[in-house]
Design an enzyme around this catalytic site. Structure first.
Site, PDB file in Angstrom:
ATOM      1  N   PRO A  48       0.819  -1.218   0.000  1.00 11.89           N
ATOM      2  CA  PRO A  48       0.000   0.000   0.000  1.00 11.89           C
ATOM      3  C   PRO A  48       0.853   1.268   0.000  1.00 11.89           C
ATOM      4  O   PRO A  48       2.079   1.192  -0.094  1.00 11.89           O
ATOM      5  CB  PRO A  48      -0.742  -0.125   1.335  1.00 11.89           C
ATOM      6  CG  PRO A  48       0.263  -0.748   2.252  1.00 11.89           C
ATOM      7  CD  PRO A  48       1.105  -1.664   1.384  1.00 11.89           C
ATOM      8  N   TRP A  49       0.189   2.430   0.160  1.00  9.81           N
ATOM      9  CA  TRP A  49       0.902   3.701  -0.009  1.00  9.81           C
ATOM     10  C   TRP A  49       1.369   4.339   1.278  1.00  9.81           C
ATOM     11  O   TRP A  49       2.143   5.301   1.233  1.00  9.81           O
ATOM     12  CB  TRP A  49       0.014   4.709  -0.767  1.00  9.81           C
ATOM     13  CG  TRP A  49      -1.424   4.754  -0.336  1.00  9.81           C
ATOM     14  CD1 TRP A  49      -2.466   4.125  -0.967  1.00  9.81           C
ATOM     15  CD2 TRP A  49      -1.993   5.423   0.791  1.00  9.81           C
ATOM     16  NE1 TRP A  49      -3.644   4.365  -0.297  1.00  9.81           N
ATOM     17  CE2 TRP A  49      -3.385   5.161   0.783  1.00  9.81           C
ATOM     18  CE3 TRP A  49      -1.473   6.232   1.804  1.00  9.81           C
ATOM     19  CZ2 TRP A  49      -4.251   5.661   1.758  1.00  9.81           C
ATOM     20  CZ3 TRP A  49      -2.329   6.733   2.775  1.00  9.81           C
ATOM     21  CH2 TRP A  49      -3.703   6.449   2.734  1.00  9.81           C
TER      22      TRP A  49
ATOM     23  N   LYS B  55       5.122  -5.203  -6.383  1.00  6.10           N
ATOM     24  CA  LYS B  55       4.351  -4.102  -6.972  1.00  6.10           C
ATOM     25  C   LYS B  55       3.881  -3.176  -5.850  1.00  6.10           C
ATOM     26  O   LYS B  55       2.990  -3.519  -5.076  1.00  6.10           O
ATOM     27  CB  LYS B  55       3.113  -4.610  -7.714  1.00  6.10           C
ATOM     28  CG  LYS B  55       2.422  -3.471  -8.467  1.00  6.10           C
ATOM     29  CD  LYS B  55       0.978  -3.766  -8.826  1.00  6.10           C
ATOM     30  CE  LYS B  55       0.012  -3.392  -7.749  1.00  6.10           C
ATOM     31  NZ  LYS B  55      -0.100  -1.933  -7.515  1.00  6.10           N
ATOM     32  N   PRO B  56       4.464  -1.977  -5.749  1.00  2.67           N
ATOM     33  CA  PRO B  56       3.981  -1.020  -4.750  1.00  2.67           C
ATOM     34  C   PRO B  56       2.690  -0.363  -5.204  1.00  2.67           C
ATOM     35  O   PRO B  56       2.205  -0.591  -6.324  1.00  2.67           O
ATOM     36  CB  PRO B  56       5.116   0.010  -4.667  1.00  2.67           C
ATOM     37  CG  PRO B  56       5.810  -0.071  -5.988  1.00  2.67           C
ATOM     38  CD  PRO B  56       5.614  -1.472  -6.514  1.00  2.67           C
ATOM     39  N   SER B  57       2.131   0.474  -4.333  1.00  2.00           N
ATOM     40  CA  SER B  57       0.885   1.181  -4.663  1.00  2.00           C
ATOM     41  C   SER B  57       1.096   2.125  -5.840  1.00  2.00           C
ATOM     42  O   SER B  57       2.141   2.759  -5.946  1.00  2.00           O
ATOM     43  CB  SER B  57       0.435   1.999  -3.441  1.00  2.00           C
ATOM     44  OG  SER B  57      -0.556   2.926  -3.829  1.00  2.00           O
TER      45      SER B  57
ATOM     46  N   SER C  73      -5.834  -3.003   2.097  1.00  2.00           N
ATOM     47  CA  SER C  73      -7.164  -2.910   2.720  1.00  2.00           C
ATOM     48  C   SER C  73      -7.827  -4.292   2.844  1.00  2.00           C
ATOM     49  O   SER C  73      -7.477  -5.232   2.117  1.00  2.00           O
ATOM     50  CB  SER C  73      -8.049  -1.996   1.878  1.00  2.00           C
ATOM     51  OG  SER C  73      -8.213  -2.546   0.595  1.00  2.00           O
TER      52      SER C  73
ATOM     53  N   THR D 264      -9.510  -5.410  -0.541  1.00  2.00           N
ATOM     54  CA  THR D 264      -8.594  -5.999  -1.529  1.00  2.00           C
ATOM     55  C   THR D 264      -8.088  -7.348  -1.034  1.00  2.00           C
ATOM     56  O   THR D 264      -7.936  -8.296  -1.821  1.00  2.00           O
ATOM     57  CB  THR D 264      -7.413  -5.047  -1.817  1.00  2.00           C
ATOM     58  OG1 THR D 264      -7.922  -3.776  -2.183  1.00  2.00           O
ATOM     59  CG2 THR D 264      -6.533  -5.573  -2.922  1.00  2.00           C
TER      60      THR D 264
ATOM     61  N   GLU E  39      -1.809  -8.678   5.424  1.00  2.81           N
ATOM     62  CA  GLU E  39      -1.661  -7.687   6.503  1.00  2.81           C
ATOM     63  C   GLU E  39      -2.635  -6.569   6.166  1.00  2.81           C
ATOM     64  O   GLU E  39      -2.382  -5.771   5.269  1.00  2.81           O
ATOM     65  CB  GLU E  39      -0.215  -7.154   6.547  1.00  2.81           C
ATOM     66  CG  GLU E  39       0.832  -8.210   6.810  1.00  2.81           C
ATOM     67  CD  GLU E  39       0.815  -8.724   8.237  1.00  2.81           C
ATOM     68  OE1 GLU E  39       0.227  -8.066   9.116  1.00  2.81           O
ATOM     69  OE2 GLU E  39       1.376  -9.808   8.480  1.00  2.81           O
TER      70      GLU E  39
ATOM     71  N   CYS F   4      -1.613   1.601   9.741  1.00  2.00           N
ATOM     72  CA  CYS F   4      -2.542   0.500  10.013  1.00  2.00           C
ATOM     73  C   CYS F   4      -2.765   0.353  11.510  1.00  2.00           C
ATOM     74  O   CYS F   4      -3.882   0.111  11.951  1.00  2.00           O
ATOM     75  CB  CYS F   4      -2.035  -0.800   9.403  1.00  2.00           C
ATOM     76  SG  CYS F   4      -0.346  -1.197   9.863  1.00  2.00           S
TER      77      CYS F   4
HETATM   78  P1  NAD Z   1      -5.451  -1.157  -1.227  1.00  2.00           P
HETATM   79  O1  NAD Z   1      -5.962  -2.466  -0.787  1.00  2.00           O
HETATM   80  O2  NAD Z   1      -6.358  -0.252  -1.973  1.00  2.00           O
HETATM   81  O3  NAD Z   1      -4.174  -1.330  -2.182  1.00  2.00           O
HETATM   82  C1  NAD Z   1      -3.014  -2.025  -1.766  1.00  2.00           C
HETATM   83  C2  NAD Z   1      -2.305  -2.594  -2.978  1.00  2.00           C
HETATM   84  O4  NAD Z   1      -3.126  -3.587  -3.605  1.00  2.00           O
HETATM   85  C3  NAD Z   1      -1.958  -1.583  -4.067  1.00  2.00           C
HETATM   86  O5  NAD Z   1      -0.674  -1.877  -4.577  1.00  2.00           O
HETATM   87  C4  NAD Z   1      -3.035  -1.847  -5.113  1.00  2.00           C
HETATM   88  O6  NAD Z   1      -2.664  -1.448  -6.421  1.00  2.00           O
HETATM   89  C5  NAD Z   1      -3.196  -3.347  -5.014  1.00  2.00           C
HETATM   90  N1  NAD Z   1      -4.491  -3.879  -5.480  1.00  2.00           N
HETATM   91  C6  NAD Z   1      -5.699  -3.265  -5.477  1.00  2.00           C
HETATM   92  N2  NAD Z   1      -6.657  -4.114  -5.930  1.00  2.00           N
HETATM   93  C7  NAD Z   1      -6.045  -5.298  -6.193  1.00  2.00           C
HETATM   94  C8  NAD Z   1      -6.495  -6.568  -6.630  1.00  2.00           C
HETATM   95  N3  NAD Z   1      -7.791  -6.799  -6.904  1.00  2.00           N
HETATM   96  N4  NAD Z   1      -5.597  -7.562  -6.756  1.00  2.00           N
HETATM   97  C9  NAD Z   1      -4.285  -7.362  -6.466  1.00  2.00           C
HETATM   98  N5  NAD Z   1      -3.797  -6.179  -6.050  1.00  2.00           N
HETATM   99  C10 NAD Z   1      -4.665  -5.150  -5.903  1.00  2.00           C
HETATM  100  O7  NAD Z   1      -4.876  -0.463   0.092  1.00  2.00           O
HETATM  101  P2  NAD Z   1      -4.297   1.011   0.293  1.00  2.00           P
HETATM  102  O8  NAD Z   1      -5.413   1.990   0.230  1.00  2.00           O
HETATM  103  O9  NAD Z   1      -3.126   1.186  -0.617  1.00  2.00           O
HETATM  104  O10 NAD Z   1      -3.716   0.914   1.784  1.00  2.00           O
HETATM  105  C11 NAD Z   1      -4.414   1.283   2.926  1.00  2.00           C
HETATM  106  C12 NAD Z   1      -4.818   0.066   3.708  1.00  2.00           C
HETATM  107  O11 NAD Z   1      -3.674  -0.739   4.000  1.00  2.00           O
HETATM  108  C13 NAD Z   1      -5.421   0.400   5.048  1.00  2.00           C
HETATM  109  O12 NAD Z   1      -6.556  -0.391   5.270  1.00  2.00           O
HETATM  110  C14 NAD Z   1      -4.316   0.036   6.039  1.00  2.00           C
HETATM  111  O13 NAD Z   1      -4.777  -0.268   7.336  1.00  2.00           O
HETATM  112  C15 NAD Z   1      -3.711  -1.135   5.370  1.00  2.00           C
HETATM  113  N6  NAD Z   1      -2.348  -1.386   5.864  1.00  2.00           N
HETATM  114  C16 NAD Z   1      -2.146  -2.501   6.629  1.00  2.00           C
HETATM  115  C17 NAD Z   1      -0.882  -2.746   7.160  1.00  2.00           C
HETATM  116  C18 NAD Z   1      -0.612  -3.971   8.011  1.00  2.00           C
HETATM  117  O14 NAD Z   1       0.556  -4.311   8.194  1.00  2.00           O
HETATM  118  N7  NAD Z   1      -1.623  -4.638   8.544  1.00  2.00           N
HETATM  119  C19 NAD Z   1       0.166  -1.867   6.903  1.00  2.00           C
HETATM  120  C20 NAD Z   1      -0.084  -0.740   6.115  1.00  2.00           C
HETATM  121  C21 NAD Z   1      -1.356  -0.522   5.592  1.00  2.00           C
END
Ligand code: NAD
Length: 468
Positions: A142-143, A167-169, A219, A222, A240, A274
């Site tokens: 994620p970002w 693959k990062p965000s 999230s 996802t 995570e 998170c």
């Molecule tokens: P997100 O789920 O929107 O995106 C995360 C990643 O998944 C991105 O790289 C995105 O391009 C990719 N992605 C999106 N849809 C996908 C799919 N269908 N298949 C495969 N990859 C896909 O999350 P976000 O908005 O970037 O991050 C915020 C969330 O991350 C928050 O809920 C936060 O709590 C969580 N987070 C959790 C932790 C932890 O360690 N538990 C750490 C940091 C962030």
């Protein structure tokens, strides 16, 4: 930053398509990031598959590679921190800590070895249990911690003997692209491949036949899609995911220390962590003094561009998150909550939002029940501590939680009744090398950190030898 490139097979992967990355403090286009094509993603997967056997069979090479990579990242700490602040928004001091943590992760896992275990050894039989690397890993991040969340996967995966395609965000690809460039010439070709692109690319990676594991941070929604996507191929999976961490303040809390701890752990990285504190439960009779202390801290915090000296809180990272926080604060006031400080977007460019404290809400309000992931903290009062814990537990989330008290032993006793992967007493988010980190319930599957994190990139193999 504009020239940052993807890394496939240890080389630059030239791109034919690009997309803009925005600076959240100014809304200006910061860079054009490469848009990975499906063919390039396949090339990266084949490179990871091709490098797997050699990498898993040479533990000494893995150790020296991770050590060299740690030193190289340390040598580029300022450059990486600058990129993180530019693409994500956090103050430079926080970005430097993020890079420092990544260096520590690389060093920690370089020296960690998962020893074989002997089940039996006598004149007839030897039975050993060994940990085999799972194989190539698709890592998707994620970002909010662009480099930190990636290295938290890469370091244990590489140490365990897995090759990686990262693959990062799409919001924050730049720090990882730079990390990939730093790794060229250090990490053997194909062992670490770094791509950039959107959600569609992530989907294709999870469905690809090469990776034997998907390691995902992001999230809950996802995470559920990925769990479904990997099921037909029975890929291993670490998730995570999000959290809604409660801080449960006991009646004997120290006002100043608790307010400092709650504030920094709720508003650090503009609340986009998170394991940020996302709701506070406080005894009714001490509610007002705690609220006043938090409001004083919120009003003293300097909101601004993370590059500027003196900035305490940067912008939200992107428009989607900015609008979500705004919507949740509006919903809170419509649901009977009172905004005691903050509550508004800051005028001008950038996704700046005032540090916000909301009172008068209870469980059931969206700001209390959902993950806000931003600088808006609800303070909920309670009359009975057992009831407060029950309310804190009544959530699909179970990532982190904390107890605040002048009696740490009492806090540690109460901690056992809290449903979360980590429970802190008189702190939140803290970790030491070796500490595992993961979520219960919808907050995740599997853990990162420590030997348990490395075990997650391995599978058990029993070797049973009959000695005749
Ligand atoms: P997100 O789920 O929107 O995106 C995360 C990643 O998944 C991105 O790289 C995105 O391009 C990719 N992605 C999106 N849809 C996908 C799919 N269908 N298949 C495969 N990859 C896909 O999350 P976000 O908005 O970037 O991050 C915020 C969330 O991350 C928050 O809920 C936060 O709590 C969580 N987070 C959790 C932790 C932890 O360690 N538990 C750490 C940091 C962030």
């Amino acid at each position: 930053m504009n020239e940052l490139t993807m890394t496939i097979s240890g080389r630059v992967a030239p791109s034919a398509a690009f997309y803009p990355v925005e600076d959240p403090a100014t809304n200006a286009v910061l860079a054009e990031a490469p848009e990975c094509s499906p063919e390039q993603m396949d090339e990266a997967m084949q490179a990871a598959a091709g490098a797997q056997r050699g990498w898993e069979s040479d533990r000494k090479l893995r150790q020296s590679t991770l050590e060299q990579l740690a030193s190289a990242v340390e040598g580029r700490l300022e450059d990486l921190a600058e990129v993180i602040t530019s693409e994500e928004g956090k103050p430079l001091s926080e970005a430097r800590s993020e890079v420092g943590d990544a260096v520590n992760d690389l060093r920690y896992f370089a020296s960690l070895e998962l020893a074989d275990e002997t089940v039996r050894e006598d004149e007839h039989t030897v039975v050993r249990v060994v940990r085999r690397p799972i194989g190539p890993v698709a890592a998707i991040t994620p970002w909010n911690f662009p480099l930190g969340t990636a290295v938290a996967k890469i370091a244990p995966a590489l140490a365990a003997g897995c090759t990686v395609v990262l693959k990062p965000s799409p919001y924050t690809p730049l720090a990882c692209l730079l990390f990939g460039e730093i790794g060229r010439g250090i990490v053997p070709p194909g062992v670490l491949n770094v791509l950039s692109g959107g959600n569609e690319l992530g989907m294709l990676m999870t469905e690809h036949s090469v990776p034997r594991m998907v390691s995902f941070t992001g999230s809950v929604s996802t995470g559920k899609k990925i769990a479904t996507a990997v099921a037909p191929d029975l890929k291993r999976l670490t998730l995570e995911l999000g959290g809604n961490d409660p801080a449960i303040v006991l009646d004997d809390f120290d006002l100043e220390q608790t307010a400092d701890g709650l504030f920094s752990n709720a508003f650090g990285n503009c609340g986009q962590i998170c394991v940020a504190i996302k709701r506070v439960y406080v005894p009714r009779r001490r509610h007002d003094e705690l609220v006043s202390a938090l409001v004083a801290r919120a009003e003293a915090a300097k909101v601004g561009d993370g590059h500027l000296a003196g900035t305490d809180i940067g912008p939200l990272c992107n428009k989607m998150q900015y609008e979500r926080v705004d919507e949740l604060v509006r919903d809170a006031t419509n649901s009977g909550g009172e905004v005691v400080t903050g509550g508004h977007r800051v005028e001008g460019p950038g996704y700046f939002f005032e540090p916000t404290v909301v009172v008068g809400l209870t469980d059931g309000a969206r700001l209390v029940d959902e993950e806000q992931f931003g600088p808006a903290l609800p303070i909920v009062s309670y009359d009975d501590v057992d009831d407060a814990i029950e309310r804190a537990n009544a959530s699909h989330f179970g990532l982190g939680a904390s107890i605040w008290t002048t009696d740490p032993e009492r806090g540690a006793g109460i901690a056992r009744g809290v449903e979360s992967g980590t429970v802190w007493v008189n702190t939140h988010q803290a970790g030491v090398p070796g500490q595992p980190f993961g979520g219960l319930k919808w907050s995740g599957i599997g853990v990162e950190g420590g030997r348990w994190g490395m075990i997650g990139f391995t599978e058990l193999q029993a070797i049973h030898v009959a000695r005749g």
